[in-house]
Design a protein around this motif. Structure first.
Motif, PDB file in Angstrom:
ATOM      1  N   ASP A 144       1.099  -1.285   0.124  1.00  0.00           N
ATOM      2  CA  ASP A 144      -0.159  -0.169   0.387  1.00  0.00           C
ATOM      3  C   ASP A 144       0.865   0.886   0.198  1.00  0.00           C
ATOM      4  O   ASP A 144       1.581   2.044   0.599  1.00  0.00           O
ATOM      5  N   TRP A 145       0.908   1.899  -1.256  1.00  0.00           N
ATOM      6  CA  TRP A 145       2.449   2.507  -1.017  1.00  0.00           C
ATOM      7  C   TRP A 145       1.457   4.256  -1.353  1.00  0.00           C
ATOM      8  O   TRP A 145       2.193   5.241  -0.045  1.00  0.00           O
ATOM      9  N   PRO A 146       0.248   4.694  -1.046  1.00  0.00           N
ATOM     10  CA  PRO A 146      -0.328   5.230  -0.092  1.00  0.00           C
ATOM     11  C   PRO A 146      -0.306   5.989   1.437  1.00  0.00           C
ATOM     12  O   PRO A 146       0.229   6.942   2.235  1.00  0.00           O
ATOM     13  N   GLY A 147      -0.668   4.241   1.953  1.00  0.00           N
ATOM     14  CA  GLY A 147      -0.206   4.129   3.353  1.00  0.00           C
ATOM     15  C   GLY A 147       1.038   4.013   3.818  1.00  0.00           C
ATOM     16  O   GLY A 147       1.159   4.064   4.819  1.00  0.00           O
ATOM     17  N   GLU A 148       1.886   4.239   2.846  1.00  0.00           N
ATOM     18  CA  GLU A 148       3.693   3.817   3.708  1.00  0.00           C
ATOM     19  C   GLU A 148       4.271   4.564   3.635  1.00  0.00           C
ATOM     20  O   GLU A 148       5.480   4.468   3.907  1.00  0.00           O
ATOM     21  N   ILE A 149       3.943   4.978   2.503  1.00  0.00           N
ATOM     22  CA  ILE A 149       4.667   6.707   1.746  1.00  0.00           C
ATOM     23  C   ILE A 149       4.715   7.944   3.327  1.00  0.00           C
ATOM     24  O   ILE A 149       5.680   8.187   2.964  1.00  0.00           O
ATOM     25  N   GLY A 150       3.930   8.131   3.719  1.00  0.00           N
ATOM     26  CA  GLY A 150       4.151   8.919   4.428  1.00  0.00           C
ATOM     27  C   GLY A 150       5.213   8.273   5.862  1.00  0.00           C
ATOM     28  O   GLY A 150       6.514   9.302   6.814  1.00  0.00           O
ATOM     29  N   ALA A 151       5.557   7.241   6.088  1.00  0.00           N
ATOM     30  CA  ALA A 151       6.184   6.994   7.000  1.00  0.00           C
ATOM     31  C   ALA A 151       7.550   6.465   6.823  1.00  0.00           C
ATOM     32  O   ALA A 151       8.944   7.265   7.268  1.00  0.00           O
ATOM     33  N   ILE A 152       8.250   6.286   5.244  1.00  0.00           N
ATOM     34  CA  ILE A 152       9.123   6.364   4.714  1.00  0.00           C
ATOM     35  C   ILE A 152      10.068   8.031   4.551  1.00  0.00           C
ATOM     36  O   ILE A 152      11.288   8.016   5.120  1.00  0.00           O
ATOM     37  N   LEU A 153       8.592   9.050   3.874  1.00  0.00           N
ATOM     38  CA  LEU A 153       9.227  10.407   4.267  1.00  0.00           C
ATOM     39  C   LEU A 153       9.792  10.891   5.795  1.00  0.00           C
ATOM     40  O   LEU A 153      10.973  11.344   5.702  1.00  0.00           O
ATOM     41  N   ILE A 195      -3.817   7.895  -6.290  1.00  0.00           N
ATOM     42  CA  ILE A 195      -2.506   8.197  -7.192  1.00  0.00           C
ATOM     43  C   ILE A 195      -3.112   9.580  -5.954  1.00  0.00           C
ATOM     44  O   ILE A 195      -1.970  10.479  -5.403  1.00  0.00           O
ATOM     45  N   ASP A 196      -3.778  10.576  -5.530  1.00  0.00           N
ATOM     46  CA  ASP A 196      -3.947  11.842  -5.363  1.00  0.00           C
ATOM     47  C   ASP A 196      -3.941  11.393  -3.510  1.00  0.00           C
ATOM     48  O   ASP A 196      -2.813  12.466  -2.831  1.00  0.00           O
ATOM     49  N   ALA A 197      -3.724   9.990  -2.783  1.00  0.00           N
ATOM     50  CA  ALA A 197      -3.622  10.387  -1.901  1.00  0.00           C
ATOM     51  C   ALA A 197      -2.348  10.117  -1.569  1.00  0.00           C
ATOM     52  O   ALA A 197      -1.600  10.623  -0.424  1.00  0.00           O
ATOM     53  N   PHE A 198      -1.219   8.909  -2.928  1.00  0.00           N
ATOM     54  CA  PHE A 198       0.431   9.098  -2.398  1.00  0.00           C
ATOM     55  C   PHE A 198       0.251  10.577  -2.612  1.00  0.00           C
ATOM     56  O   PHE A 198       2.165  11.345  -1.982  1.00  0.00           O
ATOM     57  N   ILE A 199       0.239  11.504  -3.268  1.00  0.00           N
ATOM     58  CA  ILE A 199       0.667  12.831  -3.520  1.00  0.00           C
ATOM     59  C   ILE A 199       0.308  13.683  -1.801  1.00  0.00           C
ATOM     60  O   ILE A 199       0.843  14.532  -1.502  1.00  0.00           O
ATOM     61  N   ASN A 200      -0.723  13.378  -2.209  1.00  0.00           N
ATOM     62  CA  ASN A 200      -0.762  13.817  -0.666  1.00  0.00           C
ATOM     63  C   ASN A 200      -0.048  14.128   0.787  1.00  0.00           C
ATOM     64  O   ASN A 200       0.203  15.052   1.517  1.00  0.00           O
ATOM     65  N   ALA A 201       0.042  12.943   0.583  1.00  0.00           N
ATOM     66  CA  ALA A 201       1.188  12.562   1.982  1.00  0.00           C
ATOM     67  C   ALA A 201       2.494  12.811   1.879  1.00  0.00           C
ATOM     68  O   ALA A 201       3.127  13.762   2.476  1.00  0.00           O
ATOM     69  N   ALA A 202       3.509  13.051   0.099  1.00  0.00           N
ATOM     70  CA  ALA A 202       4.327  13.896   0.035  1.00  0.00           C
ATOM     71  C   ALA A 202       4.020  15.200   0.636  1.00  0.00           C
ATOM     72  O   ALA A 202       5.313  15.746   0.458  1.00  0.00           O
ATOM     73  N   GLY A 203       2.463  16.289   0.126  1.00  0.00           N
ATOM     74  CA  GLY A 203       2.964  17.120   0.315  1.00  0.00           C
ATOM     75  C   GLY A 203       2.562  17.966   1.514  1.00  0.00           C
ATOM     76  O   GLY A 203       2.895  18.815   1.709  1.00  0.00           O
TER      77      GLY A 203
END
Length: 414
Positions: A144-153, A195-203
């Motif tokens: 789950d990239w949208p769920g995991e990207i926040g912890a990675i960042l 995709i939007d959930a993933f980008i929002n986490a990066a933002g």
């Protein structure tokens, strides 16, 4: 046999791996779904099955700042995503170096290795990667990239996030218990929301976003889907003020057809893709990074330059004046007048304009231009020049005077 299975997997939209194998593809198969042959020959009679989520797998994390081993070939004949040998000698990275984080699938893995080589000589840029070769946005039960990207960042704290995803997403997507076919309206809506959930986490993490478009592949149907995916990625990235990097033209010929061999970043024709038509050689990985590198240099600015050793003010050159002498050590010298003689034997300093002495004749004291303009007097002729004409002197011989006698009527001139 392995090559036939790989071809069947591509035609059916099965996930791809970085090594060209099928182990990850089997790992992503849902329990209870029909077999591969049944999917091919009895696709219309597929029965809906209950979704059985699998435990999520953590994306492997590896810092790509050291020299890597050469690429190796897999058992299926493809080029595995092994580290490419950097062509630039790596330098020691600064403590405050800016981090470029690359995330995504097996294409992102090759991209990260190419960027490591691209910034090997830049002490203020560190490239790190968090990739899962068989991941994507469709199979969020696998990863789950949208769920995991926040912890990675939060862990890496990068300055720039570079993304490539989508090579494994040619699969039906389940929405509210129902299967939606690839690129259908319901499929697009759900895919864009992920995709939007993933980008929002990066933002929310405050990092710059660089989304790398998908490349073409040997199979035309797969390349056609990648073109449609790229339009989605471009639209969602630009809507979030991110940067979309299109790499498509670097891996096709002038007619837009897939190529295995083509020019590398130095213009030499080399092999860019593996024999499977999917994976990339080290030269191909470096070419993907070439397109992304230009965008990163615009974002990072001077920190991407190889000659800058540190961003701190301590490394800036310090201008120091010599120590001030005491009053007793100072030797005061009076200012030099303009009319004082120079040391070269002259009578005045450079810059002094002396007035010519007045001549006895007032006309001679006037300049040639003044006499010519005001009085119409030309300058005196100089001897030896064409304009110099000596005055005529009288002839010393006696001259005859009087007139000739008149001619007689019968006299003729001889």
């Amino acid at each position: 046999m392995a090559g036939c299975i790989a071809a069947i997997m591509l035609l059916t939209g099965a996930p791809l791996t970085g090594s060209g194998g099928t182990s990850d593809a089997h790992a992503q198969s849902r329990p209870g779904e029909p077999g591969l042959l049944q999917m091919l020959f009895n696709r219309n009679n597929r029965q809906e099955t209950t979704r059985q989520p699998r435990p999520r797998q953590a994306a492997p994390g590896q810092r790509t700042t050291t020299r890597a081993a050469p690429a190796r070939r897999s058992s299926s004949g493809g080029v595995a995503s092994a580290p490419a040998t950097p062509r630039t000698e790596a330098v020691e990275k600064a403590e405050n170096a800016r981090i470029v984080l690359v995330v995504g699938d097996f294409v992102a893995d090759g991209l990260a290795r190419g960027l490591t080589d691209a910034f090997a000589a830049s002490p203020n840029v560190v490239v790190e990667r968090r990739v899962n070769g068989s991941s994507g946005f469709v199979r969020d039960d696998f990863y789950d990239w949208p769920g995991e990207i926040g912890a990675i960042l939060e862990e890496v704290k990068p300055s720039v996030l570079v993304v490539h995803l989508g090579s494994n997403d040619r699969q039906p997507l389940r929405v509210d218990g129902a299967t939606r076919e690839v690129l259908s309206e319901q499929w697009r809506t759900e895919y864009q929301s992920r995709i939007d959930a993933f980008i929002n986490a990066a933002g929310q993490a405050g990092v710059a976003l660089v989304w790398t478009g998908s490349p073409p592949f040997r199979f035309r149907s797969m390349s056609a889907d990648m073109l449609a995916f790229n339009e989605i990625y471009r639209a969602r990235t630009e809507a979030a003020n991110g940067h979309f990097v299109d790499i498509w033209d670097g891996f096709v010929d002038e007619d837009g057809n897939f190529i295995e061999r083509g020019p590398d970043i130095k213009g030499q024709v080399v092999r860019l893709r593996g024999s499977d038509g999917i994976n990339f050689t080290p030269a191909g990985q470096r070419k993907i990074a070439f397109y992304v590198e230009r965008q990163l240099k615009q974002i990072l600015g001077d920190s991407a330059l190889p000659l800058v050793t540190s961003l701190g003010a301590d490394n800036l050159p310090i201008m120091k004046l010599p120590p001030l002498q005491t009053e007793a050590d100072l030797e005061r010298v009076n200012p030099i007048a303009v009319t004082d003689p120079d040391l070269d034997g002259g009578s005045v300093l450079l810059g002094d304009v002396s007035q010519p002495e007045a001549a006895a004749n007032p006309l001679q004291a006037r300049s040639v231009r003044q006499r010519l303009v005001e009085e119409g007097l030309p300058p005196p002729a100089r001897a030896g020049r064409a304009g110099s004409v000596a005055p005529l002197t009288p002839d010393p011989r006696p001259q005859a005077t009087g007139s000739l006698p008149p001619l007689d009527a019968g006299t003729t001139l001889q």
